[in-house]
Design an enzyme around this catalytic site. Sequence first.
Site, PDB file in Angstrom:
ATOM      1  N   HIS A  19      58.620  48.392  55.168  1.00  0.00           N
ATOM      2  CA  HIS A  19      58.695  49.845  54.955  1.00  0.00           C
ATOM      3  C   HIS A  19      57.311  50.457  55.117  1.00  0.00           C
ATOM      4  CE1 HIS A  19      62.835  50.075  53.146  1.00  0.00           C
ATOM      5  NE2 HIS A  19      62.599  48.774  53.022  1.00  0.00           N
ATOM      6  N   ASP A  21      56.317  53.297  54.041  1.00  0.00           N
ATOM      7  CA  ASP A  21      55.882  53.885  52.764  1.00  0.00           C
ATOM      8  C   ASP A  21      55.761  52.820  51.671  1.00  0.00           C
ATOM      9  OD1 ASP A  21      58.706  53.764  53.119  1.00  0.00           O
ATOM     10  OD2 ASP A  21      59.028  55.165  51.469  1.00  0.00           O
ATOM     11  N   GLY A 182      67.589  52.453  49.695  1.00  0.00           N
ATOM     12  CA  GLY A 182      67.649  53.140  48.404  1.00  0.00           C
ATOM     13  C   GLY A 182      68.529  52.353  47.455  1.00  0.00           C
ATOM     14  N   HIS A 209      70.573  47.835  54.470  1.00  0.00           N
ATOM     15  CA  HIS A 209      70.180  47.132  53.240  1.00  0.00           C
ATOM     16  C   HIS A 209      71.469  46.797  52.491  1.00  0.00           C
ATOM     17  CE1 HIS A 209      66.072  48.712  53.684  1.00  0.00           C
ATOM     18  NE2 HIS A 209      65.696  47.945  52.682  1.00  0.00           N
ATOM     19  N   GLU A 212      71.487  43.036  48.057  1.00  0.00           N
ATOM     20  CA  GLU A 212      70.198  42.861  47.388  1.00  0.00           C
ATOM     21  C   GLU A 212      70.420  43.032  45.886  1.00  0.00           C
ATOM     22  OE1 GLU A 212      67.456  46.021  48.249  1.00  0.00           O
ATOM     23  OE2 GLU A 212      65.732  44.965  47.419  1.00  0.00           O
TER      24      GLU A 212
HETATM   25  O1  LIG Z   1      64.159  46.636  49.162  1.00  0.00           O
HETATM   26  C1  LIG Z   1      64.533  47.807  49.192  1.00  0.00           C
HETATM   27  N1  LIG Z   1      65.823  48.115  48.917  1.00  0.00           N
HETATM   28  C2  LIG Z   1      66.299  49.379  48.987  1.00  0.00           C
HETATM   29  N2  LIG Z   1      65.520  50.410  49.285  1.00  0.00           N
HETATM   30  C3  LIG Z   1      64.227  50.172  49.533  1.00  0.00           C
HETATM   31  C4  LIG Z   1      63.684  48.897  49.507  1.00  0.00           C
HETATM   32  N3  LIG Z   1      62.375  48.964  49.786  1.00  0.00           N
HETATM   33  C5  LIG Z   1      62.120  50.263  49.989  1.00  0.00           C
HETATM   34  N4  LIG Z   1      63.228  50.992  49.837  1.00  0.00           N
HETATM   35  C6  LIG Z   1      63.375  52.452  49.958  1.00  0.00           C
HETATM   36  C7  LIG Z   1      62.220  53.204  49.326  1.00  0.00           C
HETATM   37  C8  LIG Z   1      61.580  53.899  50.485  1.00  0.00           C
HETATM   38  O2  LIG Z   1      61.085  55.169  50.112  1.00  0.00           O
HETATM   39  C9  LIG Z   1      62.697  54.011  51.488  1.00  0.00           C
HETATM   40  C10 LIG Z   1      62.283  54.238  52.921  1.00  0.00           C
HETATM   41  O3  LIG Z   1      61.327  53.350  53.376  1.00  0.00           O
HETATM   42  O4  LIG Z   1      63.377  52.776  51.328  1.00  0.00           O
HETATM   43 ZN   LIG Z   2      63.733  47.079  52.301  1.00  0.00          ZN
END
Ligand SMILES: O=c1[nH]cnc2c1ncn2[C@H]1C[C@H](O)[C@@H](CO)O1
Ligand SMILES: [Zn+2]
Length: 367
Positions: A19, A21, A182, A209, A212
């Site tokens: 990611h 960010d 998210g 995603h 998880e």
């Molecule tokens: O591992 C993750 N699972 C679900 N959402 C995630 C994970 N890592 C980051 N994010 C979200 C937070 C960030 O603001 C968004 C976009 O990169 O994705």
């Molecule tokens: Zn992720």
Amino acid sequence: MTPTLDQVRRAPKVLLHDHLDGGLRPQTVLELAGEVGHQLPAVEGELTATSLGQWFADAADSGSLERYLETFDHTVGVMQTASAITRVARECVEDLAADGVVYAEIRYAPEQHVEAGLSLDEVVAAVQEGFEQGVAAAAEAGRTIRVGQLLTAMRHAARSMEIAELAVAWRDRGVAGFDIAGAEAGYPPTRHLDAFEYLQRENFHFTIHAGEAFGLPSIWQAIQWCGADRLGHGVRIIDDITVHDDGSVELGRLAAYVRDKRIPLEMCPWSNVQTGAAASIAEHPIGLLKDLRFRVTVNTDNRLMSGTSMTHELWSLVEAFGYGLRDLEWFTVNAMKSSFLPFDERFALISDVIKPAYAALREEPAE
Ligand SMILES: O=c1[nH]cnc2c1ncn2[C@H]1C[C@H](O)[C@@H](CO)O1
Ligand SMILES: [Zn+2]
């Protein structure tokens, strides 16, 4: 042959799940926060790049995906102008190249970067500009890296169709695919079915995603309802696998489907330990899934929050599972095969870059 840490660092690596960010340099967060007046969290002692980096790691080390995600307020918060976004994107590519990554797909949610008035299109353009600067800077430092964008839609929001259209509009200008991310529990991927159906009609690529923080139903929906090309994490597929006392292994229908169809799993070991999806690296399902020859890939997810890198993820697996160079090459080739690049380009990277480099590493005299 067990590699040395230095060999892992020098080995060509492929990263499919990172990611933008989630990978800022702490120093950059500090500087950008000062520029835009973003209020950073209170840390113990003086606020420095080191203490801030530690704050991110500690706060993300929460055992819960929801609390882990709260830390992104302080990265997304400083990525609201084109210049800030471009800087973060450039540094991201420079950092990955310095870590030996030769191909990366980097994701972020454009809808989270419009608070100060940028349009979605301007956000994607700012990232692309930064990626191109980063590739050029890496080349000057003697490193060759190729990068693509994945545009993420937030699963709790309702902009996925718009983001899917944005991704397709940019498909020949740097965007390789689409994703949703998210909080997982309570936000099934089928909420975004119209976006996934649109992408399929456009012959475009997407990952989801899934599996998880929530289990098999999420994976099942992502694959069988939404048509995901890859699974972000997918670690809970382990719930559909039974290891009997005599060591024999039985796959449920969903696990068998995922393996039979060679659906890539974008595994992110350290992120899973932080969010509680795995108890430790040694107990991470990646060991069993690799033995069973699922299409496993190794990724960083969020380098800042996990204080990690591709080298660190792979090295942790070497330490926990005793992997050798051939195992690391297998992960790397798996990732390259699973990328959203055209087939001939994937093939060229495997045969011209990855395989020769691993062969050369194996030739090095043991220390
Ligand atoms: O591992 C993750 N699972 C679900 N959402 C995630 C994970 N890592 C980051 N994010 C979200 C937070 C960030 O603001 C968004 C976009 O990169 O994705
Ligand atoms: Zn992720």
